[in-house]
Scaffold this motif. Sequence first.
Motif, PDB file in Angstrom:
ATOM      1  N   THR A 194       0.816  -1.259  -0.170  1.00  0.00           N
ATOM      2  CA  THR A 194      -0.203   0.020  -0.063  1.00  0.00           C
ATOM      3  C   THR A 194       0.664   1.372   0.067  1.00  0.00           C
ATOM      4  N   TYR A 195       2.101   1.177   0.244  1.00  0.00           N
ATOM      5  CA  TYR A 195       3.126   2.283   0.160  1.00  0.00           C
ATOM      6  C   TYR A 195       3.534   2.529  -1.179  1.00  0.00           C
ATOM      7  N   CYS A 196       3.074   1.992  -2.398  1.00  0.00           N
ATOM      8  CA  CYS A 196       3.341   1.874  -3.490  1.00  0.00           C
ATOM      9  C   CYS A 196       2.525   2.938  -4.440  1.00  0.00           C
ATOM     10  N   MET A 229     -16.052 -14.445  -8.571  1.00  0.00           N
ATOM     11  CA  MET A 229     -14.683 -14.527  -8.384  1.00  0.00           C
ATOM     12  C   MET A 229     -14.184 -13.970  -7.119  1.00  0.00           C
ATOM     13  N   ASN A 230     -12.898 -14.606  -6.650  1.00  0.00           N
ATOM     14  CA  ASN A 230     -12.151 -14.250  -5.730  1.00  0.00           C
ATOM     15  C   ASN A 230     -11.131 -13.319  -6.228  1.00  0.00           C
ATOM     16  N   VAL A 231     -10.895 -12.043  -5.777  1.00  0.00           N
ATOM     17  CA  VAL A 231     -10.178 -11.158  -6.146  1.00  0.00           C
ATOM     18  C   VAL A 231      -9.228 -10.849  -4.875  1.00  0.00           C
ATOM     19  N   VAL A 232      -7.696 -11.287  -5.001  1.00  0.00           N
ATOM     20  CA  VAL A 232      -7.063 -10.937  -3.854  1.00  0.00           C
ATOM     21  C   VAL A 232      -5.741 -10.048  -4.000  1.00  0.00           C
ATOM     22  N   PHE A 233      -5.495  -8.983  -3.191  1.00  0.00           N
ATOM     23  CA  PHE A 233      -4.453  -8.364  -3.251  1.00  0.00           C
ATOM     24  C   PHE A 233      -3.660  -8.717  -1.957  1.00  0.00           C
ATOM     25  N   ILE A 234      -2.183  -9.470  -2.228  1.00  0.00           N
ATOM     26  CA  ILE A 234      -1.431  -9.859  -1.222  1.00  0.00           C
ATOM     27  C   ILE A 234      -0.415  -9.000  -1.035  1.00  0.00           C
ATOM     28  N   THR A 235      -0.146  -8.315   0.254  1.00  0.00           N
ATOM     29  CA  THR A 235       1.149  -7.408   0.363  1.00  0.00           C
ATOM     30  C   THR A 235       2.211  -8.140   0.502  1.00  0.00           C
ATOM     31  N   VAL A 236       3.112  -7.391   0.113  1.00  0.00           N
ATOM     32  CA  VAL A 236       4.681  -7.922   0.160  1.00  0.00           C
ATOM     33  C   VAL A 236       5.505  -7.021   1.146  1.00  0.00           C
ATOM     34  N   ASP A 237       4.607  -6.341   1.947  1.00  0.00           N
ATOM     35  CA  ASP A 237       5.286  -5.257   2.845  1.00  0.00           C
ATOM     36  C   ASP A 237       4.493  -5.563   4.055  1.00  0.00           C
ATOM     37  N   PRO A 267       1.910 -12.663   8.901  1.00  0.00           N
ATOM     38  CA  PRO A 267       3.634 -12.885   9.360  1.00  0.00           C
ATOM     39  C   PRO A 267       4.735 -12.718   8.082  1.00  0.00           C
ATOM     40  N   ALA A 268       5.744 -12.389   8.199  1.00  0.00           N
ATOM     41  CA  ALA A 268       6.628 -12.107   6.952  1.00  0.00           C
ATOM     42  C   ALA A 268       6.877 -13.581   6.388  1.00  0.00           C
ATOM     43  N   ASN A 269       7.023 -14.537   7.399  1.00  0.00           N
ATOM     44  CA  ASN A 269       7.247 -15.793   6.636  1.00  0.00           C
ATOM     45  C   ASN A 269       6.278 -16.587   5.937  1.00  0.00           C
ATOM     46  N   GLN A 270       4.956 -16.123   6.216  1.00  0.00           N
ATOM     47  CA  GLN A 270       3.826 -16.688   5.663  1.00  0.00           C
ATOM     48  C   GLN A 270       3.681 -15.908   4.198  1.00  0.00           C
ATOM     49  N   VAL A 271       3.741 -14.652   4.246  1.00  0.00           N
ATOM     50  CA  VAL A 271       3.815 -13.982   2.895  1.00  0.00           C
ATOM     51  C   VAL A 271       4.842 -14.600   2.035  1.00  0.00           C
ATOM     52  N   ALA A 272       5.994 -14.716   2.620  1.00  0.00           N
ATOM     53  CA  ALA A 272       7.232 -15.301   1.893  1.00  0.00           C
ATOM     54  C   ALA A 272       6.670 -16.817   1.239  1.00  0.00           C
ATOM     55  N   ARG A 273       6.346 -17.447   2.127  1.00  0.00           N
ATOM     56  CA  ARG A 273       5.560 -19.006   1.383  1.00  0.00           C
ATOM     57  C   ARG A 273       4.578 -18.751   0.444  1.00  0.00           C
ATOM     58  N   ALA A 274       3.667 -17.663   0.700  1.00  0.00           N
ATOM     59  CA  ALA A 274       2.770 -17.399  -0.374  1.00  0.00           C
ATOM     60  C   ALA A 274       3.308 -16.978  -1.874  1.00  0.00           C
ATOM     61  N   ALA A 275       4.293 -16.146  -1.637  1.00  0.00           N
ATOM     62  CA  ALA A 275       4.981 -15.446  -2.924  1.00  0.00           C
ATOM     63  C   ALA A 275       5.693 -16.910  -3.574  1.00  0.00           C
ATOM     64  N   GLU A 276       6.308 -17.645  -2.665  1.00  0.00           N
ATOM     65  CA  GLU A 276       6.790 -18.838  -3.113  1.00  0.00           C
ATOM     66  C   GLU A 276       6.079 -19.703  -4.144  1.00  0.00           C
ATOM     67  N   GLY A 277       4.871 -20.012  -3.418  1.00  0.00           N
ATOM     68  CA  GLY A 277       3.733 -20.549  -4.062  1.00  0.00           C
ATOM     69  C   GLY A 277       3.385 -20.162  -5.624  1.00  0.00           C
ATOM     70  N   PHE A 278       3.394 -18.953  -5.702  1.00  0.00           N
ATOM     71  CA  PHE A 278       2.777 -18.156  -6.860  1.00  0.00           C
ATOM     72  C   PHE A 278       4.187 -18.016  -7.885  1.00  0.00           C
ATOM     73  N   ARG A 279       5.263 -18.195  -7.339  1.00  0.00           N
ATOM     74  CA  ARG A 279       6.503 -17.948  -7.911  1.00  0.00           C
ATOM     75  C   ARG A 279       6.645 -16.592  -8.317  1.00  0.00           C
ATOM     76  N   ALA A 280       6.232 -15.985  -7.229  1.00  0.00           N
ATOM     77  CA  ALA A 280       6.398 -14.391  -7.183  1.00  0.00           C
ATOM     78  C   ALA A 280       7.534 -14.058  -6.472  1.00  0.00           C
ATOM     79  N   SER A 281       8.197 -12.678  -6.859  1.00  0.00           N
ATOM     80  CA  SER A 281       9.373 -12.255  -6.219  1.00  0.00           C
ATOM     81  C   SER A 281       9.127 -10.753  -5.563  1.00  0.00           C
ATOM     82  N   TYR A 282       9.889 -10.722  -4.436  1.00  0.00           N
ATOM     83  CA  TYR A 282       9.805  -9.150  -4.181  1.00  0.00           C
ATOM     84  C   TYR A 282      11.253  -9.177  -3.224  1.00  0.00           C
TER      85      TYR A 282
END
Lengths: 155, 208
Positions: B76-78, B103-111, B137-152
């Motif tokens: 959200t600071y983007c 639909m599900n529409v989801v915005f996942i924060t990386v911050d 928590p940061a580690n759960q956000v990291a696991r989510a990003a990992e699943g989506f093969r997203a990076s931050y």
Amino acid sequence: MTKLSYINGLPLVLLLSGMSSPAFAGSEDVVVENAWSRASIGVNRPGAVYMTVRNTGEYAVTLTGLATPLAMMPEIHESKTNSNGVSSMAPAGEITIEPGQSVALEPGGLHAMLMMLQNLMIEGETFPLTLTFSDGGEVAVEVPILGIAARGPES
Amino acid sequence: MQRRHVVQYGAAGVGAVALMLGVGWWRADGPGAPKPAGQRPLPLSAMDFRLTDHEGNEVGPETLIGRPTMVFFGFTYCPDVCPTTLSDISGWLEDLGDEAAQMNVVFITVDPERDTVEAMAEYVGYFHPAIRGWTGPANQVARAAEGFRASYERVPTKGGDYTMNHTASVFLFDAKGELVTMIDYHEPREFAVPKIRRALTEDVEGAT
Ligand SMILES: [Cu+2]
């Protein structure tokens, strides 16, 4: 005393009026169009301003900086998205606009990033933004603040 | 004396090279490594993370299965890319009209450090009402990003602040949680909306 300071003040007045006369090599022919920005949530998040900067003159102009009472650190930034789909943002440096050309500051590309906001950006209000150029000239614009979900100057 | 200087420069040089190699490792193989292009997100059923939505509900990948899903990472600071993408998504959802409600529409924060549940609630409130904001928590956000093969990646800015580089693609999954396609950042609406319709109508057996 009063008279003396008045006389001392004269060269300064002349100097200032000299600066605002069309003695610049180009920036007096810069036109800013369609400036807009989004409202802010609080003052901790940076804002972004978009616009088209058009050089209608015969000389290249170089945009070197920004100033606004709204933010302590305004800076031209560029967002980029790489081949892996990763977006990043970095200062764009100086931007030269050739005669007859224009530069678009638009979502996902160049933007005027307003860091360290001094006030809320409230939808419906405007704020002044000054563009400074390498020839010493300045162009002032009044920027409208649109909604947070705005997509462009018309939305 | 000359020789001593040479030795000192040499040592400094080795140090600098070691440092550069270190930086090189971090970028090439370490946590800063870009995801190889073409690496596809896992099916939602193979992901494992626990986050909280902007209304305080516990959510995870299983929350999304059963309906077609659109997911986007951001923060959200983007100031530029994220509000633009959320505005684009809002526009696509408006175009879809009633279909958007399926639909599900989801915005996942990386911050997650700055994006609390409250911050997410306020932020998503400015966009289409179908958009949910997830943080945790940061580690759960990291696991989510990992699943989506997203990076931050956190990037310091002038004045002691920071910004986030992040994957800006929108992921589309069918109701079974299989990836249908991705919408690249700044893809024109005339391409994006048909892709979403595909996710809505995808024959699940045919999904790859
Ligand atoms: Cu920026």
